[in-house]
Enzyme design. Sequence first.
Site, short mmCIF file in Angstrom:
data_model
loop_
_atom_site.label_atom_id
_atom_site.label_comp_id
_atom_site.label_asym_id
_atom_site.label_seq_id
_atom_site.Cartn_x
_atom_site.Cartn_y
_atom_site.Cartn_z
N THR A 1 0.86 -1.20 0.00
CA THR A 1 0.00 0.00 0.00
C THR A 1 0.88 1.23 0.00
O THR A 1 2.06 1.15 0.33
CB THR A 1 -0.88 0.08 1.27
OG1 THR A 1 -0.04 0.45 2.38
CG2 THR A 1 -1.59 -1.21 1.52
N ASP A 2 0.30 2.37 -0.32
CA ASP A 2 1.02 3.61 -0.05
C ASP A 2 0.92 3.87 1.46
O ASP A 2 0.22 3.18 2.20
CB ASP A 2 0.45 4.77 -0.89
CG ASP A 2 1.49 5.90 -1.03
OD1 ASP A 2 2.47 5.92 -0.26
OD2 ASP A 2 1.32 6.77 -1.92
N TYR A 3 1.62 4.90 1.87
CA TYR A 3 1.78 5.23 3.29
C TYR A 3 0.42 5.38 4.00
O TYR A 3 -0.34 6.29 3.66
CB TYR A 3 2.56 6.54 3.36
CG TYR A 3 3.23 6.84 4.67
CD1 TYR A 3 4.60 6.70 4.81
CD2 TYR A 3 2.50 7.30 5.76
CE1 TYR A 3 5.24 7.00 6.01
CE2 TYR A 3 3.13 7.59 6.96
CZ TYR A 3 4.50 7.44 7.08
OH TYR A 3 5.11 7.74 8.26
#
Length: 754
Positions: free
Chosen positions: A280-282
């Site tokens: 995932t992104d942050y």
Amino acid sequence: MKKLFLIPALSIVVCCCSQRKTEMDAFVSNLMSKMTLEEKIGQLNLLTVGFDVTGPKMSKDVEQKIKNGQAGGVFNIFTPNAVRKLQDMAVAQTRLHIPLLFGYDVIHGHRTIYPIPLGLAATWDTALIARIAAAVADEASADGIHWTFSPMVDIARDPRWGRVSEGAGEDPFLGSEIAKSMVHGYEQGNLSKPNTLMSCIKHFALYGAAEAGRDYNTTDMSRLRMYNEYLPPYKAAVEASASSVMTAFNEIDGVPATGNRWLLSDLLRREWGFNGVVVTDYTAILEMENHGMGSKAKVAELAVNAGVDMDMVSEYLLDELPALVKAGKVKEETVDNACRRILEAKYKLGLFADPYRGLSEARAKAQIMSAEKLALSKEAAVKSIVLLKNDRQTLPLDASKKIAFIGPLVQDQRNLIGSWSAAGNPQQAVSLRSALESKFKEHKFRYAKGCNLTDDAALRSKLNQHGGDIIPDSRTPQQLLTEALQIAQHADVIVAVLGEPFGMSGEAASRTSIDLPESQKILLKALKTAGKPIALALMNGRPLTLQWEHDNLDAIIETWYAGTQAGEAIADILFGDANPSGKITMTFPRSVGQIPIYYSHKNTGRPFSDREKYTSKYLDAGNEPLYPFGYGLSYTQFTYSGVQLSDSTLAEGGSITATVTLTNSGSRAGEEVAQLYIRDRVGSITRPVKELKGFRRVALQPGESRKISFVVTPELLKFYNADLRYTAEPGDFWLFIGGSSDTENKAAFSLLSL
Ligand code: NOJ
């Protein structure tokens, strides 16, 4: 085995690969058979150490979590010592001794910084870009990194979005070519080599289409636009065997990408056959609560069931998966699959054989900022610079003249390396002034700051909270201006060095105005009153609106943030030791009101006409951009002959060759990027007015001519039709070859019934 007999060489490769895969499968299965559910879930957790925070949460107790087997990887950490310390914990202090994966945002260089990706794209030199990615991998891996969160391949057509600086621009064809080069460069087709990096295609998907150019915002688009215009670079990177994919922050069809089963499972895994890691992104899982997708447990369930393998920082999978599996909401098999993919990545990187892969102080010392890398950075910087305007041969400069270099970026170092400059040290970046002083030994030019980067205190404080380093001068704006005007009066020519402070582009850096900052516009207008020729050298991370500058200045070069060797490259271009050859890969609008603006638009039922009122246009501006996609001048002139086609019809399985003669009709050696565009004149769905389908960088001596040919096959004419079937439709086409997307140098051909 049949194949083995028929094509021995290929079969040996296939055989070796499949043997390696069998060995990997056996190794990973054996390891997983010993793992508890909690240990498997631990592998799904990606932690950050304490800097480069790009979201609402920081990882806590990182070392303890590593020892508990609650981390599969860590990012934002490097240097052999620091990496070794954490790897020791994982290898020596956990029950199964599974090594960690170390990631970092190595976006355009690790310590040697290259031009920002939008600048690299302006080189149109995919071989150079692949060489750079390989050099970046060499340097970053020597510093303990295994995994870069690059390339960003989001198509971007809204320059208000700060992250346009991180990608290749607006075009799917060019974007796909660059995406492939970067993946090949980083991974070298063999991650077990210690000087490679695992790449990560981001942000999957459509992040570049955030509404109103506002970061993290909603996207909404038709499947047709997705398939034809926005998805191709991600797909090309998957086909180039990229090892990981990062989910985007935005939603798609109402479901955030991170919880979007259609996107991650149906499209990415099933349709495209991707079998690497999805990270995932942050904190993107956590953010699904804000999107309104449900509770902490619900969004964790959504993410993992959609196809996420690794959770960057939110730790929702770590916290929620044990109970979700127990409750039957997530199958244990789903966790197993995610864990397997992460372990496979570690296996391919050779981490089970050597958890300290490539780590050595000696290697780091030899590789980091080596002479070859600095030379490569300069080569890229030179090729990325775009000459936007050059009246009366203002450039190149004549060093025997009195030249005044004016502007807050003349002697700046921090901004040269741009945003996302990883472990780049601004102190090692060569400013324009220091490059000039070493190029022309005696101190012959005059310098003045002229203005602050910005006098907007509110903006400055926002930028400085995130390392902007913008310090207003102790002199007043008027004093700065007076000094600048004094030296301008005595000069034969003025070079203004201006632009955006680096923090005005990149993540969380959207702007509603994309003009130069006000303080700099005031300076330029004052300099204009001196009545001297003015060349503007720009540093910025996006297309800017430059109508006034274009109308009032004599020459303009776009240098982006050109990296560690920026000053040297800019000096070489300004004085003609190098000839500009970059071409912009995002349209420069005349005003923000024209955004989104891109060359490959549709025709509409009422195409622009000056004479008729009821056509598609604005009352207060034209439709054309200030500078079109593919545009860039040179100190020499290139002329194109008419387009010759080998045939006027193209049949299934056939090809036609389109040829032009390109001549350097000026008096300097130079390089030109010849571009092939196609227009499908009639289709079952509306088709763009032009689409890039090929390009070639060509070096020519003065007076030299060369034939440039492009081969056109039906494959090149394919697009996704209303049924999302990838097909070419028989009918009439135009084929254009020229030096920019506005070329009208064309020939016609027809595709016969297939
Ligand atoms: C957020 C950004 O969107 C992404 O591109 C980056 O890789 C991560 N933060 C990690 O720093």
